[in-house]
Design an enzyme around this catalytic site. Structure first.
Site, short mmCIF file in Angstrom:
data_model
loop_
_atom_site.label_atom_id
_atom_site.label_comp_id
_atom_site.label_asym_id
_atom_site.label_seq_id
_atom_site.Cartn_x
_atom_site.Cartn_y
_atom_site.Cartn_z
N LYS A 159 0.87 -1.19 0.00
CA LYS A 159 0.00 0.00 0.00
C LYS A 159 0.89 1.22 0.00
CE LYS A 159 -4.28 0.12 0.59
NZ LYS A 159 -5.14 -0.36 -0.52
N THR A 206 -3.33 -5.38 0.67
CA THR A 206 -2.74 -4.06 0.90
C THR A 206 -3.65 -3.24 1.81
OG1 THR A 206 -3.73 -2.99 -1.04
CG2 THR A 206 -1.63 -4.11 -1.38
N PHE A 243 -18.55 20.97 13.50
CA PHE A 243 -19.43 21.16 12.34
C PHE A 243 -20.70 20.37 12.60
CE2 PHE A 243 -20.90 20.55 7.88
CZ PHE A 243 -21.13 21.89 7.62
N ARG A 251 -13.13 18.33 15.82
CA ARG A 251 -12.51 17.81 14.61
C ARG A 251 -11.23 18.59 14.34
NH1 ARG A 251 -15.77 20.43 9.36
NH2 ARG A 251 -15.47 22.58 10.02
N GLN A 300 -16.52 28.43 7.16
CA GLN A 300 -17.09 29.71 6.71
C GLN A 300 -16.95 30.76 7.82
OE1 GLN A 300 -18.35 26.66 6.18
NE2 GLN A 300 -19.63 26.58 4.34
N ASN A 356 -11.03 23.08 2.47
CA ASN A 356 -11.19 22.36 3.73
C ASN A 356 -10.39 21.06 3.59
OD1 ASN A 356 -12.00 21.32 6.15
ND2 ASN A 356 -14.19 21.52 5.78
N HIS A 410 -9.70 17.96 4.61
CA HIS A 410 -10.42 17.07 5.52
C HIS A 410 -9.47 16.07 6.18
CE1 HIS A 410 -14.09 18.65 3.87
NE2 HIS A 410 -13.79 18.23 2.65
#
Ligand code: URC
Length: 286
Positions: free
Chosen positions: A12, A57, A152, A169, A212, A238, A240
């Protein structure tokens, strides 16, 4: 003539791991790109399709995340050795494991705030005609991350919504900002670093309900700190970070192990303006 299988390996590549170590409010961050390649007695799958010796993998990726939780990551050399020794020790057909790690550096900005090491780019665009002169300064590629103080939730849900609500987060972005000066005769040597500092400190100090909201806070902070600036435009991807589900391995994940996502990404764009400022030249909109 005989046709034979030559050297081969598999694994991987580029498992993007972000490991947060939480010590109360003070966090440490490791940001790795981990590639695993195994070789050994792997002829059967190539020659007959027999996968009895082919550790998926996908399992290698899971091992990276599970080990990050269980053992921490330490130095990349140490984490690489831990993983490579594991694959050789537990898979008899594997003779050699190669683990390559890229470790991305982050500079501390606060207890749980960081800026990616490496250069971002200062940009300047001027427009001159017989009627006006307009100066726009900015920055691109300034990567900032808060490992907490970001939520969020409260968003609408329809039949396609799967995103869970979160009260904690990672919030990360690569700041792309442009700010328009009220006058072409400013002290740009002073203005640029001060505007940059205003953007950065607003990102660090805003408890964020959304990117925002952070965007508006960053733009507002520049305008409140810098009277020479009329308008700020921001494009904030963003970046993530997905919490890894470690429950199949009987491990908890209290916001410690994340997949750093690549694409797609949210893109939050907006303009923050001083309402008494003269409008921008039409050309800026092109
Ligand atoms: O700060 C955010 N704003 C959004 O509009 C959004 N959409 C989403 O899926 N995650 C987030 N996060």
């Amino acid at each position: 003539m005989a046709i034979v299988l030559g050297p081969n390996r598999y694994g991987k590549a580029e498992t993007r791991l972000v490991r947060v170590v939480r010590d109360g409010d003070t966090h440490a961050l490791a940001d790795f790109n981990v590639s695993v390649a195994l070789s050994g007695d792997l002829a059967a799958t190539h020659l007959t399709g027999d996968n009895a010796g082919v550790l998926p993998t996908d399992t290698m990726k899971n091992t990276v995340y599970a080990f990050a939780k269980k053992h921490g990551v330490g130095e990349p050399e140490e984490f690489g050795l831990l993983l490579a020794r594991h694959f050789v020790a537990t898979q008899p057909q594997v003779k050699t494991a190669r683990v390559s790690i890229e470790s991305f550096g982050w500079e501390r900005l606060g207890p749980h705030s960081f800026a990616r090491k490496g250069d971002y780019t200062r940009v300047a665009t001027v427009l001159v005609s017989d009627e006006f002169e307009q100066v726009v300064s900015g920055v691109t590629g300034l990567v900032l991350l808060n490992s907490t103080a970001s939520e969020f939730r409260g968003f609408p849900r329809d039949e396609y919504t799967t995103l869970p609500e979160t009260t904690d987060r990672i919030l990360a972005t690569a700041v792309d900002a442009r700010w328009r000066h009220l006058s072409a005769s400013g002290d740009f040597a002073k203005s640029y670093p001060a505007a940059l500092e205003a953007l950065t400190s607003a990102f660090v100090n805003t408890y964020s309900a959304s990117l925002q909201q952070t965007l508006f806070s960053m733009g507002s902070h520049v305008l409140s700190q810098r009277p020479e600036i009329a308008e700020v435009r921001l494009a904030l991807p963003n970046k993530h970070h997905y919490l890894v589900d470690l429950s199949p391995f009987d491990l908890t994940n209290d916001n410690e192990v994340f997949i750093a996502g690549d694409r797609p990404y949210g893109l939050i764009e907006g303009t923050v303006t001083r309402d008494d400022a003269p409008p921008a030249a039409a050309e800026w909109y092109l």
